[in-house]
Enzyme design. Structure first.
Site, short mmCIF file in Angstrom:
data_model
loop_
_atom_site.label_atom_id
_atom_site.label_comp_id
_atom_site.label_asym_id
_atom_site.label_seq_id
_atom_site.Cartn_x
_atom_site.Cartn_y
_atom_site.Cartn_z
N LYS A 77 0.83 -1.22 0.00
CA LYS A 77 0.00 0.00 0.00
C LYS A 77 0.86 1.26 0.00
CE LYS A 77 -2.23 -0.84 3.84
NZ LYS A 77 -1.61 -2.10 4.26
N ARG A 110 -9.46 1.19 8.61
CA ARG A 110 -9.01 -0.16 8.92
C ARG A 110 -10.10 -0.99 9.60
NH1 ARG A 110 -3.19 0.74 8.88
NH2 ARG A 110 -1.93 -0.98 9.58
N ARG A 122 11.78 -5.90 5.20
CA ARG A 122 11.47 -4.53 4.81
C ARG A 122 12.37 -3.49 5.49
NH1 ARG A 122 5.35 -2.30 5.04
NH2 ARG A 122 5.54 -2.45 7.30
N ARG A 177 11.30 -1.12 10.78
CA ARG A 177 10.27 -0.72 11.73
C ARG A 177 10.25 -1.65 12.94
NH1 ARG A 177 4.75 0.37 8.48
NH2 ARG A 177 3.94 -0.66 10.34
N ARG A 183 -0.44 -8.29 13.60
CA ARG A 183 -0.95 -7.33 12.62
C ARG A 183 -1.76 -8.05 11.53
NH1 ARG A 183 4.41 -4.92 11.01
NH2 ARG A 183 3.29 -3.63 9.51
#
Ligand code: AMP
Length: 213
Positions: free
Chosen positions: A13, A88, A127, A160, A171
């Site tokens: 996203k 969300r 990531r 992160r 998550r």
């Protein structure tokens, strides 16, 4: 034009929102980035959000909705925005619809980026993100030209805190329980565009551009 990017954590996203925002000359409004900014600046909002973010849970709606609606009320969002990470859950989606309706506006399109769970896990665990411009990289699939440095702005890359195995699991659970019902919500509203999110960012971007036309 108001476009929502919907999809699980790791679906791409952020990358796609950034590309679309540049192309359509719209602002990218990423709720996660707004929370991380507040955290870095040690504001009260950051303090409130911290405990939920660390666990991979959703920050309560009353905090999140107010933060995003305030951001959308800023002058740079008057012609629209690319929403990334918000809404969300159904309550957030309804609050957004209501706020836009009050200004005779509405969500135009919802781009649902679909990626398999195995691919999501792989993407999230490798990531790296730019501290300055938030551009995302992957250590195997899309590494930066110079290790640790952002190709776009030269900023420092970091991982992160919530991209660790335990939090990633939470998550994804939260996504399937609370966010995925939005797929039907926007499908029923006739706004959903389902995009295959597997493959490289440029390839996925082409699919999104074609679907939006
Ligand atoms: P993201 O960068 O979108 O993955 O968001 C990082 C974290 O910020 C999430 O795991 C949540 O704790 C929080 N967050 C971001 N967006 C929302 C939202 N729309 N509602 C509730 N919490 C959110």
């Amino acid at each position: 034009m108001y476009i929502i990017l919907l999809g699980a954590p790791g679906a791409g996203k952020g990358t796609q929102a950034m590309m679309l925002a540049e192309k359509l000359e719209l602002v990218q409004v990423a709720s996660g980035d707004l929370f991380r900014q507040a955290l870095a600046q040690e504001t009260e909002l950051g303090e409130q959000a911290k405990v939920y973010m660390e666990k991979g849970q959703l920050v309560p709606d009353e905090i999140t909705i107010q933060m995003v609606l305030e951001r959308l009320a800023a002058p740079d969002c008057k012609d629209g925005a690319i929403l990334d990470g918000f809404p969300r859950n159904l309550q957030q989606a309804k609050a957004l619809d209501k706020a836009l309706k009050e200004q005779s506006k509405a969500i135009d399109r919802v781009v649902y980026i679909k990626v398999s769970e195995g691919e999501l896990l792989k993407r999230l665990s490798g990531r790296w993100i730019c501290r300055k411009c938030q551009a995302p990289y992957h250590e195997v699939d899309s590494p930066p030209k110079v290790k640790g440095k952002c190709d776009r702005c030269g900023g420092e890359l970091y991982q992160r805190a919530d991209d660790n195995t335990e939090t990633i699991k939470n998550r994804l659970e939260v996504y399937f329980a609370e966010t995925s019902p939005l797929i039907d919500y926007y499908k029923q509203a006739g706004k959903l565009l389902e995009i295959n999110g597997e493959g490289g960012a440029a390839e996925v971007n082409k699919r999104i551009a074609a679907a939006l036309q």
